[in-house]
Design a protein around this motif. Structure first.
Motif, PDB file in Angstrom:
ATOM      1  N   GLU A 188       0.838  -1.192   0.000  1.00 48.75           N
ATOM      2  CA  GLU A 188       0.000   0.000   0.000  1.00 48.75           C
ATOM      3  C   GLU A 188       0.880   1.252   0.000  1.00 48.75           C
ATOM      4  O   GLU A 188       1.880   1.321   0.714  1.00 48.75           O
ATOM      5  N   ILE A 189       0.491   2.222  -0.797  1.00 48.48           N
ATOM      6  CA  ILE A 189       1.219   3.493  -0.860  1.00 48.48           C
ATOM      7  C   ILE A 189       0.528   4.466   0.084  1.00 48.48           C
ATOM      8  O   ILE A 189      -0.670   4.709  -0.029  1.00 48.48           O
ATOM      9  N   LYS A 190       1.300   5.001   1.022  1.00 45.52           N
ATOM     10  CA  LYS A 190       0.772   5.990   1.956  1.00 45.52           C
ATOM     11  C   LYS A 190       1.177   7.370   1.460  1.00 45.52           C
ATOM     12  O   LYS A 190       2.308   7.573   1.009  1.00 45.52           O
ATOM     13  N   TYR A 191       0.256   8.312   1.559  1.00 49.66           N
ATOM     14  CA  TYR A 191       0.567   9.684   1.149  1.00 49.66           C
ATOM     15  C   TYR A 191      -0.243  10.671   1.976  1.00 49.66           C
ATOM     16  O   TYR A 191      -1.309  10.341   2.485  1.00 49.66           O
ATOM     17  N   GLU A 192       0.322  11.852   2.118  1.00 48.19           N
ATOM     18  CA  GLU A 192      -0.366  12.945   2.793  1.00 48.19           C
ATOM     19  C   GLU A 192      -0.153  14.204   1.973  1.00 48.19           C
ATOM     20  O   GLU A 192       0.993  14.616   1.745  1.00 48.19           O
ATOM     21  N   ILE A 193      -1.240  14.785   1.503  1.00 45.63           N
ATOM     22  CA  ILE A 193      -1.159  16.030   0.752  1.00 45.63           C
ATOM     23  C   ILE A 193      -1.018  17.162   1.773  1.00 45.63           C
ATOM     24  O   ILE A 193      -1.937  17.427   2.542  1.00 45.63           O
ATOM     25  N   LEU A 194       0.142  17.793   1.786  1.00 48.66           N
ATOM     26  CA  LEU A 194       0.425  18.840   2.773  1.00 48.66           C
ATOM     27  C   LEU A 194      -0.040  20.207   2.302  1.00 48.66           C
ATOM     28  O   LEU A 194      -0.428  21.042   3.117  1.00 48.66           O
ATOM     29  N   GLU A 195       0.039  20.438   0.993  1.00 45.92           N
ATOM     30  CA  GLU A 195      -0.397  21.718   0.445  1.00 45.92           C
ATOM     31  C   GLU A 195      -0.848  21.518  -0.996  1.00 45.92           C
ATOM     32  O   GLU A 195      -0.200  20.818  -1.763  1.00 45.92           O
ATOM     33  N   GLN A 196      -1.977  22.138  -1.332  1.00 48.92           N
ATOM     34  CA  GLN A 196      -2.488  22.098  -2.694  1.00 48.92           C
ATOM     35  C   GLN A 196      -2.269  23.476  -3.311  1.00 48.92           C
ATOM     36  O   GLN A 196      -2.758  24.467  -2.795  1.00 48.92           O
ATOM     37  N   TYR A 197      -1.528  23.511  -4.421  1.00 48.17           N
ATOM     38  CA  TYR A 197      -1.224  24.784  -5.068  1.00 48.17           C
ATOM     39  C   TYR A 197      -2.227  25.145  -6.145  1.00 48.17           C
ATOM     40  O   TYR A 197      -2.377  26.303  -6.485  1.00 48.17           O
ATOM     41  N   GLY A 198      -2.894  24.159  -6.725  1.00 46.40           N
ATOM     42  CA  GLY A 198      -3.896  24.436  -7.735  1.00 46.40           C
ATOM     43  C   GLY A 198      -3.929  23.357  -8.796  1.00 46.40           C
ATOM     44  O   GLY A 198      -3.107  22.446  -8.801  1.00 46.40           O
ATOM     45  N   TRP A 258      -5.642  13.450 -10.278  1.00 42.48           N
ATOM     46  CA  TRP A 258      -6.337  12.879  -9.115  1.00 42.48           C
ATOM     47  C   TRP A 258      -7.830  12.794  -9.400  1.00 42.48           C
ATOM     48  O   TRP A 258      -8.387  13.660 -10.067  1.00 42.48           O
ATOM     49  N   ASP A 259      -8.472  11.773  -8.834  1.00 40.25           N
ATOM     50  CA  ASP A 259      -9.925  11.717  -8.913  1.00 40.25           C
ATOM     51  C   ASP A 259     -10.484  12.793  -7.981  1.00 40.25           C
ATOM     52  O   ASP A 259      -9.745  13.375  -7.175  1.00 40.25           O
ATOM     53  N   PRO A 260     -11.776  13.098  -8.080  1.00 41.47           N
ATOM     54  CA  PRO A 260     -12.347  14.186  -7.267  1.00 41.47           C
ATOM     55  C   PRO A 260     -12.166  14.026  -5.760  1.00 41.47           C
ATOM     56  O   PRO A 260     -12.104  15.013  -5.029  1.00 41.47           O
ATOM     57  N   ASP A 261     -12.057  12.783  -5.263  1.00 42.40           N
ATOM     58  CA  ASP A 261     -11.931  12.545  -3.824  1.00 42.40           C
ATOM     59  C   ASP A 261     -10.492  12.346  -3.350  1.00 42.40           C
ATOM     60  O   ASP A 261     -10.269  12.039  -2.172  1.00 42.40           O
ATOM     61  N   HIS A 262      -9.529  12.473  -4.260  1.00 38.97           N
ATOM     62  CA  HIS A 262      -8.115  12.233  -3.946  1.00 38.97           C
ATOM     63  C   HIS A 262      -7.869  10.833  -3.383  1.00 38.97           C
ATOM     64  O   HIS A 262      -7.001  10.639  -2.545  1.00 38.97           O
ATOM     65  N   LYS A 285       7.636  16.204  -1.278  1.00 39.85           N
ATOM     66  CA  LYS A 285       8.108  16.565  -2.619  1.00 39.85           C
ATOM     67  C   LYS A 285       6.978  17.278  -3.347  1.00 39.85           C
ATOM     68  O   LYS A 285       5.803  17.095  -3.035  1.00 39.85           O
ATOM     69  N   TYR A 286       7.355  18.073  -4.332  1.00 38.92           N
ATOM     70  CA  TYR A 286       6.371  18.706  -5.196  1.00 38.92           C
ATOM     71  C   TYR A 286       5.919  17.661  -6.203  1.00 38.92           C
ATOM     72  O   TYR A 286       6.733  16.916  -6.745  1.00 38.92           O
ATOM     73  N   ASP A 287       4.638  17.596  -6.448  1.00 40.65           N
ATOM     74  CA  ASP A 287       4.062  16.492  -7.188  1.00 40.65           C
ATOM     75  C   ASP A 287       3.057  17.010  -8.213  1.00 40.65           C
ATOM     76  O   ASP A 287       2.177  17.800  -7.870  1.00 40.65           O
ATOM     77  N   LYS A 326      -8.513  15.866 -12.006  1.00 41.29           N
ATOM     78  CA  LYS A 326      -7.779  17.129 -12.148  1.00 41.29           C
ATOM     79  C   LYS A 326      -6.274  16.892 -12.093  1.00 41.29           C
ATOM     80  O   LYS A 326      -5.794  16.143 -11.241  1.00 41.29           O
ATOM     81  N   LYS A 327      -5.565  17.544 -12.998  1.00 38.65           N
ATOM     82  CA  LYS A 327      -4.099  17.541 -12.962  1.00 38.65           C
ATOM     83  C   LYS A 327      -3.700  18.658 -12.009  1.00 38.65           C
ATOM     84  O   LYS A 327      -4.010  19.821 -12.237  1.00 38.65           O
ATOM     85  N   GLU A 328      -3.018  18.294 -10.925  1.00 43.00           N
ATOM     86  CA  GLU A 328      -2.746  19.231  -9.838  1.00 43.00           C
ATOM     87  C   GLU A 328      -1.262  19.292  -9.484  1.00 43.00           C
ATOM     88  O   GLU A 328      -0.532  18.318  -9.651  1.00 43.00           O
ATOM     89  N   LEU A 329      -0.874  20.443  -8.946  1.00 38.15           N
ATOM     90  CA  LEU A 329       0.447  20.594  -8.333  1.00 38.15           C
ATOM     91  C   LEU A 329       0.229  20.653  -6.828  1.00 38.15           C
ATOM     92  O   LEU A 329      -0.501  21.516  -6.329  1.00 38.15           O
ATOM     93  N   ASN A 330       0.833  19.689  -6.127  1.00 39.90           N
ATOM     94  CA  ASN A 330       0.689  19.579  -4.673  1.00 39.90           C
ATOM     95  C   ASN A 330       2.045  19.332  -4.031  1.00 39.90           C
ATOM     96  O   ASN A 330       2.997  18.908  -4.685  1.00 39.90           O
ATOM     97  N   LEU A 331       2.109  19.553  -2.735  1.00 35.68           N
ATOM     98  CA  LEU A 331       3.256  19.165  -1.920  1.00 35.68           C
ATOM     99  C   LEU A 331       2.808  17.932  -1.141  1.00 35.68           C
ATOM    100  O   LEU A 331       1.840  17.992  -0.361  1.00 35.68           O
ATOM    101  N   ILE A 332       3.485  16.796  -1.376  1.00 35.46           N
ATOM    102  CA  ILE A 332       3.027  15.519  -0.828  1.00 35.46           C
ATOM    103  C   ILE A 332       4.171  14.787  -0.127  1.00 35.46           C
ATOM    104  O   ILE A 332       5.295  14.750  -0.616  1.00 35.46           O
TER     105      ILE A 332
END
Length: 73
Positions: free
Chosen positions: A3-13, A43-47, A37-39, A23-29
């Motif tokens: 299983e891949i664990k992730y936490e989206i720390l900041e969503q830039y848009g 993502w699907d609507p529910d992330h 890292k910047y990512d 949505k194709k997004e730039l996030n800090l994950i």
């Protein structure tokens, strides 16, 4: 498959949205509890589901920004 664990720390848009609502997004994950890292990925609507993407360190993101600033778009 582990299983891949992730936490989206900041969503830039988001850059774009598909007909299915992804949505194709730039996030800090933080991936698997590692340093964030910047990512850039879709993502699907529910992330809950994600597409293939690109992760960049802060230094790599700065270099990409410099390259984009040099381009005539």
């Amino acid at each position: 498959m582990a299983e891949i664990k992730y936490e989206i720390l900041e969503q830039y848009g988001h850059i774009s949205e598909s007909a299915k609502g992804w949505k194709k997004e730039l996030n800090l994950i933080s991936w698997n509890e590692r340093s964030a890292k910047y990512d850039l990925r879709e993502w699907d609507p529910d992330h809950q589901k994600m597409g293939k993407g690109l992760t960049l360190s802060k230094e790599e993101l700065k270099t990409l920004k410099e390259l984009l600033n040099k381009m005539e778009l």
